[in-house]
Design a protein around this motif. Structure first.
Motif, PDB file in Angstrom:
ATOM      1  N   TYR A 126     -45.657 -28.799  93.148  1.00 16.10           N
ATOM      2  CA  TYR A 126     -44.426 -29.204  92.452  1.00 16.10           C
ATOM      3  C   TYR A 126     -44.751 -30.587  91.720  1.00 16.10           C
ATOM      4  CZ  TYR A 126     -39.402 -31.047  91.753  1.00 16.10           C
ATOM      5  OH  TYR A 126     -38.256 -31.122  91.271  1.00 16.10           O
ATOM      6  N   THR A 127     -44.681 -30.673  90.256  1.00 10.99           N
ATOM      7  CA  THR A 127     -45.132 -31.772  89.438  1.00 10.99           C
ATOM      8  C   THR A 127     -44.541 -31.833  88.258  1.00 10.99           C
ATOM      9  OG1 THR A 127     -47.190 -33.005  88.874  1.00 10.99           O
ATOM     10  CG2 THR A 127     -47.210 -30.473  88.412  1.00 10.99           C
ATOM     11  N   GLU A 128     -44.594 -32.930  87.450  1.00 11.42           N
ATOM     12  CA  GLU A 128     -44.327 -33.267  86.068  1.00 11.42           C
ATOM     13  C   GLU A 128     -44.922 -32.091  85.253  1.00 11.42           C
ATOM     14  OE1 GLU A 128     -43.306 -36.568  82.832  1.00 11.42           O
ATOM     15  OE2 GLU A 128     -44.255 -37.045  84.581  1.00 11.42           O
ATOM     16  N   ILE A 129     -44.147 -31.357  84.265  1.00 20.10           N
ATOM     17  CA  ILE A 129     -44.912 -30.567  83.416  1.00 20.10           C
ATOM     18  C   ILE A 129     -44.865 -31.539  82.210  1.00 20.10           C
ATOM     19  CG2 ILE A 129     -44.748 -28.528  82.038  1.00 20.10           C
ATOM     20  CD1 ILE A 129     -45.242 -28.189  85.164  1.00 20.10           C
ATOM     21  N   ILE A 130     -45.949 -32.000  81.856  1.00 16.26           N
ATOM     22  CA  ILE A 130     -45.897 -32.789  80.704  1.00 16.26           C
ATOM     23  C   ILE A 130     -45.619 -31.965  79.139  1.00 16.26           C
ATOM     24  CG2 ILE A 130     -47.392 -34.086  79.272  1.00 16.26           C
ATOM     25  CD1 ILE A 130     -46.939 -35.377  82.091  1.00 16.26           C
ATOM     26  N   GLY A 131     -44.820 -32.468  78.252  1.00 18.59           N
ATOM     27  CA  GLY A 131     -44.371 -31.943  77.311  1.00 18.59           C
ATOM     28  C   GLY A 131     -43.000 -31.305  77.325  1.00 18.59           C
ATOM     29  N   GLY A 133     -40.661 -32.218  79.856  1.00 16.64           N
ATOM     30  CA  GLY A 133     -39.589 -33.143  80.482  1.00 16.64           C
ATOM     31  C   GLY A 133     -39.048 -32.766  81.697  1.00 16.64           C
ATOM     32  N   ILE A 134     -39.701 -31.913  82.547  1.00 15.97           N
ATOM     33  CA  ILE A 134     -39.147 -31.593  83.695  1.00 15.97           C
ATOM     34  C   ILE A 134     -40.306 -31.587  84.783  1.00 15.97           C
ATOM     35  CG2 ILE A 134     -37.327 -30.012  82.642  1.00 15.97           C
ATOM     36  CD1 ILE A 134     -39.135 -27.675  83.278  1.00 15.97           C
ATOM     37  N   LYS A 135     -39.535 -31.205  86.109  1.00 13.74           N
ATOM     38  CA  LYS A 135     -40.605 -31.141  87.206  1.00 13.74           C
ATOM     39  C   LYS A 135     -40.586 -29.550  87.655  1.00 13.74           C
ATOM     40  CE  LYS A 135     -41.603 -34.382  89.978  1.00 13.74           C
ATOM     41  NZ  LYS A 135     -41.958 -35.208  91.194  1.00 13.74           N
ATOM     42  N   ASP A 136     -41.634 -29.160  87.868  1.00  8.82           N
ATOM     43  CA  ASP A 136     -41.643 -27.677  88.242  1.00  8.82           C
ATOM     44  C   ASP A 136     -43.007 -27.439  88.801  1.00  8.82           C
ATOM     45  OD1 ASP A 136     -40.994 -24.870  88.009  1.00  8.82           O
ATOM     46  OD2 ASP A 136     -40.440 -24.752  86.023  1.00  8.82           O
ATOM     47  N   LYS A 137     -43.065 -25.784  89.094  1.00  5.41           N
ATOM     48  CA  LYS A 137     -44.420 -25.211  89.572  1.00  5.41           C
ATOM     49  C   LYS A 137     -45.509 -25.646  88.396  1.00  5.41           C
ATOM     50  CE  LYS A 137     -42.362 -21.823  92.501  1.00  5.41           C
ATOM     51  NZ  LYS A 137     -42.476 -20.480  93.042  1.00  5.41           N
ATOM     52  N   ILE A 138     -46.678 -26.047  88.890  1.00  9.74           N
ATOM     53  CA  ILE A 138     -47.677 -26.321  87.772  1.00  9.74           C
ATOM     54  C   ILE A 138     -47.990 -25.017  87.205  1.00  9.74           C
ATOM     55  CG2 ILE A 138     -49.589 -25.961  89.522  1.00  9.74           C
ATOM     56  CD1 ILE A 138     -50.857 -28.710  88.053  1.00  9.74           C
ATOM     57  N   ASN A 139     -47.981 -23.898  87.914  1.00 11.38           N
ATOM     58  CA  ASN A 139     -48.530 -22.757  87.195  1.00 11.38           C
ATOM     59  C   ASN A 139     -47.756 -22.371  86.176  1.00 11.38           C
ATOM     60  OD1 ASN A 139     -46.249 -21.603  88.589  1.00 11.38           O
ATOM     61  ND2 ASN A 139     -47.387 -19.848  89.003  1.00 11.38           N
ATOM     62  N   HIS A 140     -46.309 -23.199  85.881  1.00 16.03           N
ATOM     63  CA  HIS A 140     -45.349 -22.557  84.875  1.00 16.03           C
ATOM     64  C   HIS A 140     -45.904 -23.117  83.360  1.00 16.03           C
ATOM     65  CE1 HIS A 140     -41.824 -21.230  87.511  1.00 16.03           C
ATOM     66  NE2 HIS A 140     -43.203 -20.645  87.417  1.00 16.03           N
ATOM     67  N   ALA A 141     -46.483 -24.419  83.701  1.00 15.59           N
ATOM     68  CA  ALA A 141     -47.143 -25.140  82.603  1.00 15.59           C
ATOM     69  C   ALA A 141     -47.502 -24.335  81.386  1.00 15.59           C
ATOM     70  CB  ALA A 141     -47.987 -26.227  82.832  1.00 15.59           C
ATOM     71  N   HIS A 142     -48.625 -23.312  81.596  1.00 14.01           N
ATOM     72  CA  HIS A 142     -49.325 -22.573  80.719  1.00 14.01           C
ATOM     73  C   HIS A 142     -48.265 -21.452  79.948  1.00 14.01           C
ATOM     74  CE1 HIS A 142     -51.856 -19.365  79.252  1.00 14.01           C
ATOM     75  NE2 HIS A 142     -52.728 -20.274  78.909  1.00 14.01           N
ATOM     76  N   TYR A 144     -45.008 -22.218  79.410  1.00 16.17           N
ATOM     77  CA  TYR A 144     -44.186 -23.081  78.649  1.00 16.17           C
ATOM     78  C   TYR A 144     -45.132 -23.435  77.334  1.00 16.17           C
ATOM     79  CZ  TYR A 144     -41.091 -23.736  82.462  1.00 16.17           C
ATOM     80  OH  TYR A 144     -40.152 -23.464  83.599  1.00 16.17           O
ATOM     81  N   GLY A 145     -46.218 -23.900  77.394  1.00 17.10           N
ATOM     82  CA  GLY A 145     -47.122 -24.518  76.259  1.00 17.10           C
ATOM     83  C   GLY A 145     -48.470 -24.252  76.382  1.00 17.10           C
ATOM     84  N   LYS A 146     -48.721 -22.983  76.766  1.00 16.20           N
ATOM     85  CA  LYS A 146     -50.002 -22.559  76.846  1.00 16.20           C
ATOM     86  C   LYS A 146     -51.229 -23.607  77.520  1.00 16.20           C
ATOM     87  CE  LYS A 146     -50.997 -20.305  73.033  1.00 16.20           C
ATOM     88  NZ  LYS A 146     -51.095 -20.003  71.612  1.00 16.20           N
ATOM     89  N   ALA A 147     -52.597 -23.569  76.942  1.00 13.65           N
ATOM     90  CA  ALA A 147     -53.571 -24.427  77.610  1.00 13.65           C
ATOM     91  C   ALA A 147     -53.277 -25.811  77.391  1.00 13.65           C
ATOM     92  CB  ALA A 147     -54.902 -23.920  77.013  1.00 13.65           C
ATOM     93  N   SER A 148     -52.690 -26.262  76.316  1.00 10.99           N
ATOM     94  CA  SER A 148     -52.573 -27.907  76.127  1.00 10.99           C
ATOM     95  C   SER A 148     -51.510 -28.293  77.288  1.00 10.99           C
ATOM     96  CB  SER A 148     -51.916 -27.851  74.506  1.00 10.99           C
ATOM     97  OG  SER A 148     -51.518 -29.171  74.362  1.00 10.99           O
ATOM     98  N   MET A 149     -50.483 -27.669  77.362  1.00 13.48           N
ATOM     99  CA  MET A 149     -49.482 -28.227  78.444  1.00 13.48           C
ATOM    100  C   MET A 149     -50.123 -27.985  79.650  1.00 13.48           C
ATOM    101  SD  MET A 149     -45.377 -27.335  78.364  1.00 13.48           S
ATOM    102  CE  MET A 149     -45.277 -27.880  76.862  1.00 13.48           C
ATOM    103  N   ALA A 150     -50.758 -26.985  80.021  1.00 10.59           N
ATOM    104  CA  ALA A 150     -51.580 -26.776  81.543  1.00 10.59           C
ATOM    105  C   ALA A 150     -52.518 -27.965  81.473  1.00 10.59           C
ATOM    106  CB  ALA A 150     -52.106 -25.579  81.615  1.00 10.59           C
ATOM    107  N   MET A 151     -53.165 -28.164  80.509  1.00 13.71           N
ATOM    108  CA  MET A 151     -54.292 -29.265  80.741  1.00 13.71           C
ATOM    109  C   MET A 151     -53.544 -30.670  80.739  1.00 13.71           C
ATOM    110  SD  MET A 151     -56.895 -27.898  77.715  1.00 13.71           S
ATOM    111  CE  MET A 151     -58.070 -28.898  77.845  1.00 13.71           C
TER     112      MET A 151
END
Length: 324
Positions: A126-131, A133-142, A144-151
């Motif tokens: 559980y962490t901030e998903i950069i770009g 504006g929410i906190k969610d599971k880190i595996n959702h970052a990709h 939402y925004g592909k490699a850039s958001m995950a990185m």
């Protein structure tokens, strides 16, 4: 005390397999490069460059880390420590552009200490998903925004620069396993999945479809996602070992086709050459670490909560490895 013991146990159990994910991929490409000089010459080199060109995907709109604003990484010099985010993407398609990064590992490589460190990140962290504006599971970052958001999200969580990424479509592991003639693993537990049965401690040869079933099971594993990640690493290690065989070199076209369709990276062909030439010494000393927390339910959704002191411990470790 219990948390540290759990982390150490996971490290010991997974070190041999997890540490080879990146290194076996690198060694395979190195092997192809060697073959280019003595086996089939220019054609192999040309095919390899074509495949890496297909794998290349730049990242855009990155949030640059302060350390990289002061000193951008230069792998051509062979002196700068750097990081690579390894992601196993779970999706229903044939590419790795979208989907959740259900396996995440941050690799640091230091040519000065000749050391490689791999930190596994729980998919449900559980962490901030950069770009976003929410906190969610880190595996959702990709997703939402592909490699850039995950990185960017991993970079924010661990407060170290994330320089490169390599994403692998876990569904395409079926094609990869078939391309190398199957792999043999020793299951750490007994279970059945998708019509296949696996028995604890019994070496088992897996073809593609059976291998996919082996790595997809999670709910029946008492270690949950930690257990599934271990089995995923077993399959990847087995596939990479098979890649080093003479038969695989003879079948390099089919294997390169599979890699080209299942992997994405922001490493250019020239950067890969620099890594092979300048950073191989770091493969001699590898250590594995695990970002560890505890599970909790929030609004009916399961999350992995990482304590602040655990995050600080891993941040300190990574900054030491990167000489920051």
């Amino acid at each position: 005390m219990n948390k540290q013991t759990r982390s150490e146990r996971n490290s010991k159990n997974n070190k041999k397999t997890a540490s080879k994910i990146v290194l076996k991929i690198v060694l395979f490409f190195l092997l192809i490069l060697v073959a280019a000089g003595g086996y089939v010459g220019w054609q192999v080199w040309s095919d390899l460059q074509s495949t890496t060109d297909n794998m290349y995907e730049a990242v855009e709109d990155r949030q640059e880390h302060a350390a990289r604003q002061e000193k951008p990484v230069d792998v051509d010099s062979g002196e700068d420590p750097f990081t690579v985010l390894i992601m196993g993407i779970d999706n229903d398609g044939d590419n790795v552009e979208h989907g959740r990064s259900d396996t995440m590992m941050l690799v640091t490589v230091n040519p000065n200490t000749e050391k490689t460190s791999i930190v596994s990140i729980p998919r449900d962290t559980y962490t901030e998903i950069i770009g976003r504006g929410i906190k969610d599971k880190i595996n959702h970052a990709h997703a939402y925004g592909k490699a850039s958001m995950a990185m960017d999200s991993v970079q924010n969580l661990l407060d170290v620069p994330v320089d490169y990424y390599v994403s692998v479509n876990m569904d395409s592991m079926q094609q990869m396993v078939d391309a190398v003639g199957g792999v043999t693993v020793t299951p750490p537990l007994s279970f059945s999945q998708d019509g296949f049965t696996f028995r604890e401690g019994e070496p088992t040869h897996l073809e593609g479809e059976k291998a996919l079933a082996y790595i997809r099971m999670r709910k029946k594993d008492p270690k949950g996602d930690y257990g599934r990640q271990f089995r995923q690493r077993q399959i990847i290690e087995g596939a990479m070992k098979s890649l080093a065989s003479v038969d695989s070199i003879r079948n390099y076209r089919g294997i390169l086709d599979t890699l080209g369709n299942s992997m994405k990276t922001n490493m250019s062909f020239a950067e890969m050459q620099d890594l092979f030439s300048n950073y191989r010494g770091a493969a001699k000393n590898i250590e594995q670490d695990q970002l560890a927390g505890s599970g909790t339910m929030m609004n009916g959704i399961y999350y992995e909560i990482i304590p602040d002191e655990e995050i600080s411990r891993v941040q300190s470790h990574l900054k030491t490895e990167l000489e920051l």
